[in-house]
Design a protein around this motif. Structure first.
Motif, mmCIF file in Angstrom:
data_model
loop_
_atom_site.group_PDB
_atom_site.id
_atom_site.type_symbol
_atom_site.label_atom_id
_atom_site.label_comp_id
_atom_site.label_asym_id
_atom_site.label_seq_id
_atom_site.Cartn_x
_atom_site.Cartn_y
_atom_site.Cartn_z
ATOM 1 N N ALA A 41 0.836 -1.198 0.000
ATOM 2 C CA ALA A 41 0.000 0.000 0.000
ATOM 3 C C ALA A 41 0.877 1.257 0.000
ATOM 4 O O ALA A 41 1.963 1.266 0.599
ATOM 5 C CB ALA A 41 -0.910 0.007 1.229
ATOM 6 N N PRO A 42 0.448 2.327 -0.658
ATOM 7 C CA PRO A 42 1.214 3.580 -0.643
ATOM 8 C C PRO A 42 1.340 4.131 0.773
ATOM 9 O O PRO A 42 0.400 4.055 1.567
ATOM 10 C CB PRO A 42 0.386 4.521 -1.526
ATOM 11 N N ARG A 68 9.711 6.174 11.902
ATOM 12 C CA ARG A 68 8.651 6.771 12.715
ATOM 13 C C ARG A 68 8.965 8.247 12.970
ATOM 14 O O ARG A 68 8.096 9.116 12.872
ATOM 15 C CB ARG A 68 8.515 6.043 14.055
ATOM 16 N N ASP A 69 10.236 8.530 13.300
ATOM 17 C CA ASP A 69 10.623 9.914 13.572
ATOM 18 C C ASP A 69 10.452 10.790 12.329
ATOM 19 O O ASP A 69 10.209 12.003 12.443
ATOM 20 C CB ASP A 69 12.081 9.981 14.039
ATOM 21 N N ALA A 70 10.594 10.168 11.149
ATOM 22 C CA ALA A 70 10.437 10.914 9.898
ATOM 23 C C ALA A 70 8.977 11.073 9.505
ATOM 24 O O ALA A 70 8.674 11.714 8.502
ATOM 25 C CB ALA A 70 11.202 10.218 8.773
ATOM 26 N N GLY A 71 8.063 10.464 10.302
ATOM 27 C CA GLY A 71 6.639 10.635 10.043
ATOM 28 C C GLY A 71 5.949 9.460 9.410
ATOM 29 O O GLY A 71 4.759 9.537 9.085
ATOM 30 N N VAL A 72 6.642 8.330 9.207
ATOM 31 C CA VAL A 72 6.013 7.145 8.626
ATOM 32 C C VAL A 72 5.223 6.442 9.728
ATOM 33 O O VAL A 72 5.796 5.902 10.672
ATOM 34 C CB VAL A 72 7.071 6.191 8.031
ATOM 35 N N THR A 73 3.913 6.441 9.595
ATOM 36 C CA THR A 73 3.057 5.884 10.648
ATOM 37 C C THR A 73 2.468 4.531 10.281
ATOM 38 O O THR A 73 1.903 3.848 11.140
ATOM 39 C CB THR A 73 1.905 6.863 10.946
ATOM 40 N N GLU A 74 2.558 4.145 9.006
ATOM 41 C CA GLU A 74 1.924 2.899 8.569
ATOM 42 C C GLU A 74 2.645 1.671 9.119
ATOM 43 O O GLU A 74 3.870 1.666 9.247
ATOM 44 C CB GLU A 74 1.893 2.814 7.030
ATOM 45 N N GLY A 75 1.868 0.629 9.379
ATOM 46 C CA GLY A 75 2.421 -0.666 9.734
ATOM 47 C C GLY A 75 2.871 -0.795 11.171
ATOM 48 O O GLY A 75 3.243 0.175 11.824
ATOM 49 N N GLY A 103 3.761 8.022 -1.994
ATOM 50 C CA GLY A 103 3.143 7.035 -2.872
ATOM 51 C C GLY A 103 3.903 5.730 -2.972
ATOM 52 O O GLY A 103 3.378 4.746 -3.501
ATOM 53 N N SER A 104 5.132 5.689 -2.476
ATOM 54 C CA SER A 104 5.867 4.428 -2.491
ATOM 55 C C SER A 104 5.358 3.519 -1.388
ATOM 56 O O SER A 104 4.709 3.960 -0.438
ATOM 57 C CB SER A 104 7.369 4.682 -2.315
ATOM 58 N N SER A 105 5.656 2.233 -1.503
ATOM 59 C CA SER A 105 5.158 1.249 -0.540
ATOM 60 C C SER A 105 6.275 0.813 0.397
ATOM 61 O O SER A 105 7.458 1.015 0.104
ATOM 62 C CB SER A 105 4.620 0.023 -1.280
ATOM 63 N N PRO A 106 5.929 0.190 1.537
ATOM 64 C CA PRO A 106 6.969 -0.371 2.402
ATOM 65 C C PRO A 106 7.881 -1.346 1.662
ATOM 66 O O PRO A 106 9.092 -1.375 1.900
ATOM 67 C CB PRO A 106 6.163 -1.070 3.500
ATOM 68 N N ARG A 107 7.297 -2.147 0.761
ATOM 69 C CA ARG A 107 8.116 -3.096 0.001
ATOM 70 C C ARG A 107 9.152 -2.353 -0.849
ATOM 71 O O ARG A 107 10.333 -2.705 -0.851
ATOM 72 C CB ARG A 107 7.219 -3.960 -0.896
ATOM 73 N N GLU A 108 8.726 -1.318 -1.545
ATOM 74 C CA GLU A 108 9.655 -0.547 -2.388
ATOM 75 C C GLU A 108 10.727 0.134 -1.555
ATOM 76 O O GLU A 108 11.897 0.190 -1.949
ATOM 77 C CB GLU A 108 8.869 0.482 -3.200
ATOM 78 N N LEU A 109 10.348 0.616 -0.392
ATOM 79 C CA LEU A 109 11.303 1.300 0.471
ATOM 80 C C LEU A 109 12.367 0.339 0.986
ATOM 81 O O LEU A 109 13.571 0.629 0.932
ATOM 82 C CB LEU A 109 10.566 1.966 1.635
ATOM 83 N N LEU A 110 11.948 -0.834 1.481
ATOM 84 C CA LEU A 110 12.921 -1.795 2.001
ATOM 85 C C LEU A 110 13.794 -2.369 0.881
ATOM 86 O O LEU A 110 14.983 -2.633 1.092
ATOM 87 C CB LEU A 110 12.203 -2.920 2.742
ATOM 88 N N LEU A 111 13.229 -2.557 -0.293
ATOM 89 C CA LEU A 111 14.033 -3.022 -1.427
ATOM 90 C C LEU A 111 15.108 -1.988 -1.782
ATOM 91 O O LEU A 111 16.250 -2.343 -2.078
ATOM 92 C CB LEU A 111 13.141 -3.292 -2.642
ATOM 93 N N ALA A 112 14.735 -0.715 -1.762
ATOM 94 C CA ALA A 112 15.710 0.340 -2.040
ATOM 95 C C ALA A 112 16.833 0.319 -1.009
ATOM 96 O O ALA A 112 18.011 0.473 -1.345
ATOM 97 C CB ALA A 112 15.020 1.701 -2.056
ATOM 98 N N MET A 113 16.479 0.094 0.253
ATOM 99 C CA MET A 113 17.481 0.044 1.316
ATOM 100 C C MET A 113 18.355 -1.194 1.193
ATOM 101 O O MET A 113 19.546 -1.158 1.486
ATOM 102 C CB MET A 113 16.792 0.085 2.681
ATOM 103 N N ARG A 114 17.762 -2.300 0.778
ATOM 104 C CA ARG A 114 18.544 -3.528 0.600
ATOM 105 C C ARG A 114 19.520 -3.395 -0.560
ATOM 106 O O ARG A 114 20.654 -3.881 -0.492
ATOM 107 C CB ARG A 114 17.605 -4.707 0.349
ATOM 108 N N GLU A 115 19.096 -2.716 -1.622
ATOM 109 C CA GLU A 115 19.910 -2.609 -2.831
ATOM 110 C C GLU A 115 20.799 -1.370 -2.851
ATOM 111 O O GLU A 115 21.555 -1.159 -3.796
ATOM 112 C CB GLU A 115 18.991 -2.627 -4.055
ATOM 113 N N GLY A 116 20.697 -0.546 -1.800
ATOM 114 C CA GLY A 116 21.576 0.619 -1.713
ATOM 115 C C GLY A 116 21.242 1.732 -2.690
ATOM 116 O O GLY A 116 22.136 2.434 -3.163
ATOM 117 N N LYS A 117 19.950 1.906 -2.986
ATOM 118 C CA LYS A 117 19.545 2.978 -3.898
ATOM 119 C C LYS A 117 19.429 4.289 -3.120
ATOM 120 O O LYS A 117 18.340 4.809 -2.850
ATOM 121 C CB LYS A 117 18.221 2.620 -4.571
ATOM 122 N N VAL A 118 20.580 4.823 -2.779
ATOM 123 C CA VAL A 118 20.632 5.999 -1.916
ATOM 124 C C VAL A 118 20.438 7.278 -2.732
ATOM 125 O O VAL A 118 20.542 7.292 -3.955
ATOM 126 C CB VAL A 118 21.987 6.070 -1.182
#
Length: 356
Positions: A41-42, A68-75, A103-118
């Motif tokens: 979900a976005p 959470r500190d950055a304002g992400v409240t989902e999940g 509009g990005s999802s938790p899945r997209e965010l964690l994938l970016a972090m795993r792959e180093g898309k900084v």
């Protein structure tokens, strides 16, 4: 217990087991639906221009707290942990700054972090800058961490692993990418290594007949050529003039070295008294090269000095037409005539620009 009663008890237990299994299956289905909805979900709580920084040693719970500190409240924390394990991201989140894209999802965010898309930022070191200008640019760069601002030049070079080395000219002009968590020392280390490689390449490809004897001398001369012209086609010609002067024992007599010797008190004008005031960098009063580079030369200037153009010119002066080009002369008489022409053009330009 009679056989019929045992059968009834067994039937009750079977019905109870099936019921509990159905309840558990239904609960699991609901939980899975909630998890699936969360994972893809976005993230509606994300605002524009937000990011999160993962630092060395950050565990998944630390990263979740930063989100959470950055304002992400989902999940819930459990959902994030399950998703991280599903993606193979738990324990593999890479260091750096990550954009929180609306509009990005938790899945997209964690994938970016795993792959180093900084998120990358840019800092450009400009050809012809001196160390003061480089330091000022680093101080303005965000979100670059500042570690060099309290270090003088000697302490700076020691921190970079080059104690006793003068910092001028040691950092290659080009654009460097950095991400959150990087420091000004990180940029300087990379720029220093890049200059060392570029200088070595130019020295290896040099004309063996040039007057310069060491890579250090090549770096010093390249800094002078860099400051003398912004016209790429002229660099090798100007390098040729200076190479011929060194060969015959003629002083370089180049204004940029005098200006560098004046230092921060230079007001934009160079006077006859400045040309006569002796400093280690005054090539009108001293023979040979100055003691250190005066600015940061680019790759083109290094290669121009390594392979100067042939010719017989010993002098050059600006044309004075605003193009930045120069007139090259073989004799002093020719040069003096070119200087007089430059002065005439300069005065004409002043008169044309003055209010009537």
């Amino acid at each position: 217990m009679s056989r019929p009663r045992k059968r009834r008890l067994g039937l009750v237990l079977l019905v109870l087991f099936v019921g509990l299994s159905l309840v558990a299956a239904a609960a699991a289905f609901v939980l899975w639906q909630r998890y699936a909805a969360f994972a893809d979900a976005p993230l509606s709580s994300i605002q524009e221009n937000q990011s999160v920084l993962i630092e060395h040693g950050d565990s998944l719970p630390v990263v979740l707290r930063k989100l959470r500190d950055a304002g992400v409240t989902e999940g819930e924390a459990l959902q994030w942990r399950v998703l991280a394990r599903e993606l193979g991201a738990d324990g593999r989140l890479q260091v750096g700054e990550y954009a929180l894209v609306p509009g990005s999802s938790p899945r997209e965010l964690l994938l970016a972090m795993r792959e180093g898309k900084v998120v990358y930022h840019r800092l450009t070191i400009v050809e012809g800058w001196n160390i003061r200008e480089l330091r000022a640019a680093l101080a303005r760069a965000e979100p670059l961490e500042q570690e060099a601002d309290q270090l003088d030049d000697a302490a700076l070079m020691e921190a970079l692993g080059h104690p006793g080395q003068h910092p001028e000219g040691r950092f290659l002009p080009e654009t460097y990418l950095y991400t959150g968590g990087d420091s000004d020392l990180d940029i300087l280390q990379r720029a220093h290594q890049a200059m060392a490689r570029a200088l070595d390449a130019a020295w290896q490809q040099r004309d063996p007949e040039i007057a310069l004897e060491t890579p250090e001398e090549l770096l010093i001369m390249a800094a002078i050529v860099e400051k003398e012209t912004g016209i790429g086609a002229e660099r090798a010609r100007i390098a040729g003039v200076f190479d011929r002067r060194l060969r015959i024992g003629m002083r370089l007599q180049t204004d940029p070295t005098v200006i560098y010797g004046i230092g921060e008190s230079y007001d934009g004008n160079i006077r006859r008294s400045d040309l006569a005031t002796d400093t280690p960098y005054n090539t009108y009063t001293r023979d040979g090269l100055p003691p250190t580079p005066i600015f940061m030369p680019g790759v083109d200037a290094l290669h121009a000095v390594a392979n100067p153009a042939d010719g017989d010119a010993l002098y050059f002066v600006a044309i004075g037409d605003g193009s930045g080009r120069h007139v090259f002369s073989r004799t002093l008489a020719e040069h003096n005539a070119a200087v007089r022409q430059y002065v005439r053009r300069y005065r004409q330009n002043l008169r044309s620009q003055s209010p009537q």
